[in-house]
Design a protein around this motif. Sequence first.
Motif, PDB file in Angstrom:
ATOM      1  N   LEU A 213       0.843  -1.199   0.000  1.00  8.77           N
ATOM      2  CA  LEU A 213       0.000   0.000   0.000  1.00  8.77           C
ATOM      3  C   LEU A 213       0.882   1.255   0.000  1.00  8.77           C
ATOM      4  O   LEU A 213       1.739   1.422   0.857  1.00  8.77           O
ATOM      5  N   ASP A 214       0.650   2.109  -0.999  1.00  2.32           N
ATOM      6  CA  ASP A 214       1.430   3.347  -1.144  1.00  2.32           C
ATOM      7  C   ASP A 214       0.524   4.511  -0.743  1.00  2.32           C
ATOM      8  O   ASP A 214      -0.443   4.830  -1.459  1.00  2.32           O
ATOM      9  N   HIS A 215       0.835   5.122   0.397  1.00  2.82           N
ATOM     10  CA  HIS A 215      -0.056   6.135   0.966  1.00  2.82           C
ATOM     11  C   HIS A 215      -0.231   7.335   0.028  1.00  2.82           C
ATOM     12  O   HIS A 215      -1.331   7.653  -0.390  1.00  2.82           O
ATOM     13  N   GLU A 216       0.906   7.909  -0.364  1.00  2.00           N
ATOM     14  CA  GLU A 216       0.832   9.175  -1.121  1.00  2.00           C
ATOM     15  C   GLU A 216       0.082   8.983  -2.440  1.00  2.00           C
ATOM     16  O   GLU A 216      -0.744   9.785  -2.837  1.00  2.00           O
ATOM     17  N   LYS A 217       0.382   7.845  -3.123  1.00  2.00           N
ATOM     18  CA  LYS A 217      -0.233   7.643  -4.441  1.00  2.00           C
ATOM     19  C   LYS A 217      -1.651   7.109  -4.307  1.00  2.00           C
ATOM     20  O   LYS A 217      -2.348   6.919  -5.301  1.00  2.00           O
ATOM     21  N   LYS A 218      -2.044   6.769  -3.047  1.00  2.00           N
ATOM     22  CA  LYS A 218      -3.356   6.115  -2.839  1.00  2.00           C
ATOM     23  C   LYS A 218      -3.490   4.927  -3.809  1.00  2.00           C
ATOM     24  O   LYS A 218      -4.476   4.796  -4.546  1.00  2.00           O
ATOM     25  N   ARG A 219      -2.427   4.118  -3.822  1.00  2.00           N
ATOM     26  CA  ARG A 219      -2.378   3.002  -4.787  1.00  2.00           C
ATOM     27  C   ARG A 219      -1.955   1.753  -4.036  1.00  2.00           C
ATOM     28  O   ARG A 219      -1.117   1.818  -3.127  1.00  2.00           O
ATOM     29  N   THR A 220      -2.542   0.622  -4.384  1.00  6.60           N
ATOM     30  CA  THR A 220      -2.127  -0.670  -3.814  1.00  6.60           C
ATOM     31  C   THR A 220      -1.675  -1.588  -4.940  1.00  6.60           C
ATOM     32  O   THR A 220      -2.405  -1.772  -5.922  1.00  6.60           O
ATOM     33  N   PHE A 221      -0.448  -2.109  -4.783  1.00  2.84           N
ATOM     34  CA  PHE A 221      -0.012  -3.179  -5.686  1.00  2.84           C
ATOM     35  C   PHE A 221      -0.503  -4.489  -5.087  1.00  2.84           C
ATOM     36  O   PHE A 221      -0.334  -4.710  -3.875  1.00  2.84           O
ATOM     37  N   VAL A 222      -1.086  -5.331  -5.901  1.00  4.67           N
ATOM     38  CA  VAL A 222      -1.499  -6.652  -5.421  1.00  4.67           C
ATOM     39  C   VAL A 222      -0.704  -7.694  -6.206  1.00  4.67           C
ATOM     40  O   VAL A 222      -0.683  -7.669  -7.448  1.00  4.67           O
ATOM     41  N   LEU A 223      -0.028  -8.580  -5.446  1.00  2.00           N
ATOM     42  CA  LEU A 223       0.672  -9.705  -6.061  1.00  2.00           C
ATOM     43  C   LEU A 223      -0.195 -10.937  -5.840  1.00  2.00           C
ATOM     44  O   LEU A 223      -0.608 -11.185  -4.706  1.00  2.00           O
ATOM     45  N   ARG A 224      -0.466 -11.660  -6.890  1.00  2.00           N
ATOM     46  CA  ARG A 224      -1.119 -12.974  -6.775  1.00  2.00           C
ATOM     47  C   ARG A 224      -0.173 -13.984  -7.392  1.00  2.00           C
ATOM     48  O   ARG A 224       0.353 -13.738  -8.471  1.00  2.00           O
ATOM     49  N   LYS A 225       0.080 -15.097  -6.658  1.00  2.00           N
ATOM     50  CA  LYS A 225       1.138 -15.983  -7.152  1.00  2.00           C
ATOM     51  C   LYS A 225       0.707 -17.442  -7.012  1.00  2.00           C
ATOM     52  O   LYS A 225      -0.123 -17.785  -6.168  1.00  2.00           O
ATOM     53  N   ASP A 226       1.334 -18.271  -7.831  1.00  2.00           N
ATOM     54  CA  ASP A 226       1.033 -19.708  -7.791  1.00  2.00           C
ATOM     55  C   ASP A 226       2.332 -20.462  -8.073  1.00  2.00           C
ATOM     56  O   ASP A 226       3.061 -20.098  -9.011  1.00  2.00           O
ATOM     57  N   GLY A 227       2.631 -21.436  -7.228  1.00  2.00           N
ATOM     58  CA  GLY A 227       3.886 -22.187  -7.402  1.00  2.00           C
ATOM     59  C   GLY A 227       5.066 -21.474  -6.780  1.00  2.00           C
ATOM     60  O   GLY A 227       6.209 -21.922  -6.912  1.00  2.00           O
ATOM     61  N   LEU A 228       4.799 -20.362  -6.093  1.00  2.09           N
ATOM     62  CA  LEU A 228       5.870 -19.527  -5.519  1.00  2.09           C
ATOM     63  C   LEU A 228       5.542 -19.303  -4.047  1.00  2.09           C
ATOM     64  O   LEU A 228       4.914 -18.287  -3.681  1.00  2.09           O
ATOM     65  N   PRO A 229       5.902 -20.241  -3.180  1.00  2.95           N
ATOM     66  CA  PRO A 229       5.435 -20.208  -1.785  1.00  2.95           C
ATOM     67  C   PRO A 229       6.104 -19.146  -0.919  1.00  2.95           C
ATOM     68  O   PRO A 229       5.606 -18.826   0.157  1.00  2.95           O
ATOM     69  N   ASP A 230       7.227 -18.600  -1.385  1.00  4.42           N
ATOM     70  CA  ASP A 230       7.948 -17.666  -0.508  1.00  4.42           C
ATOM     71  C   ASP A 230       7.908 -16.247  -1.087  1.00  4.42           C
ATOM     72  O   ASP A 230       7.522 -16.043  -2.253  1.00  4.42           O
TER      73      ASP A 230
END
Length: 292
Positions: A213-230
């Motif tokens: 979550l980026d406060h100033e930009k009021k933007r959230t990056f969302v990562l969705r992953k599969d096969g990548l447990p870490d």
Amino acid sequence: CKGINGLDKVVLREPRGSTAEVYLYGAHVTSWKNDHGEELLFVSSKAMFKPPKAIRGGIPVCFPQFGSHGSLEQHGFARNRFWSIDTDPPPFPTNSKSFIDLILKPSEEDMQKWPHSYEFRLRVALGTGGDLMLTSRIRNTNADGKPFTFTFAYHTYFSVSDISEVRVEGLETLDYLDNLQNKERSTEQGDALTFESEVDKIYLGTPTKIAILDHEKKRTFVLRKDGLPDAVVWNPWDKKAKTMADFGDDEYKHMLCVEAAVVGKPITLKPGEEWKGRLELSAVPSSYCSGQ
Ligand code: TA6
């Protein structure tokens, strides 16, 4: 087309205007822009774009190892090699019309250091909503019946307005290995991560979804992953930044690496077996207020 220093790159564009750029050198995504033309990835102003050095920023692909051990270069050789374009890609299901398949196969030289045959196919795709999707398929093509073992990461550099006003949600209470404490294993505290100094942690057994979550930009990056447990979280902060020739002294304030990875339990493939690691990135408006 030609990119910096005459290196070949591919530009992906989807109908609503989002774009992505991926260099054939390292199959390295160096730009991902939303439909307002805003750059969402961080690339250092001092990035060299000069083989055999990896490009500082974007999404370096770490294979066949994450980190540094043994004779292989740090984070493996994949990000420092020239990949080829598969002009006749297999019809994998993809909800994207704008994608490119890049292929890496072993060179004689690399076979000396890592004596295995493999086919590594990376599909970089832009989804209809501007999401960036990376799918790696790695197949063991050893003719001698030998299995091989590897670790892997999409070493993603996100562009943030101010690291001191960023939170990461999804890694609370998880165990991690702390690269700053000789990989000592600890447990994360119970609420979102915030940043006020160098951090270099490998979180183990992480959820499919992680949010930045980026406060100033009021933007959230969302990562969705599969096969990548870490997931690796890294910011060099000021002192470490000054030791990196391809990184500006103050640039640590405007980047955060959150890297979908498989490190804790390396992957072993027998000949003919294939591993798939999928990462989907989206950038959505968020009403996050720091301290909430
Ligand atoms: O992902 C974190 C990390 O392993 C850090 O320890 C730091 O070395 C970073 O990767 C950058 O590595 P690089 O080889 O790209 O300079």
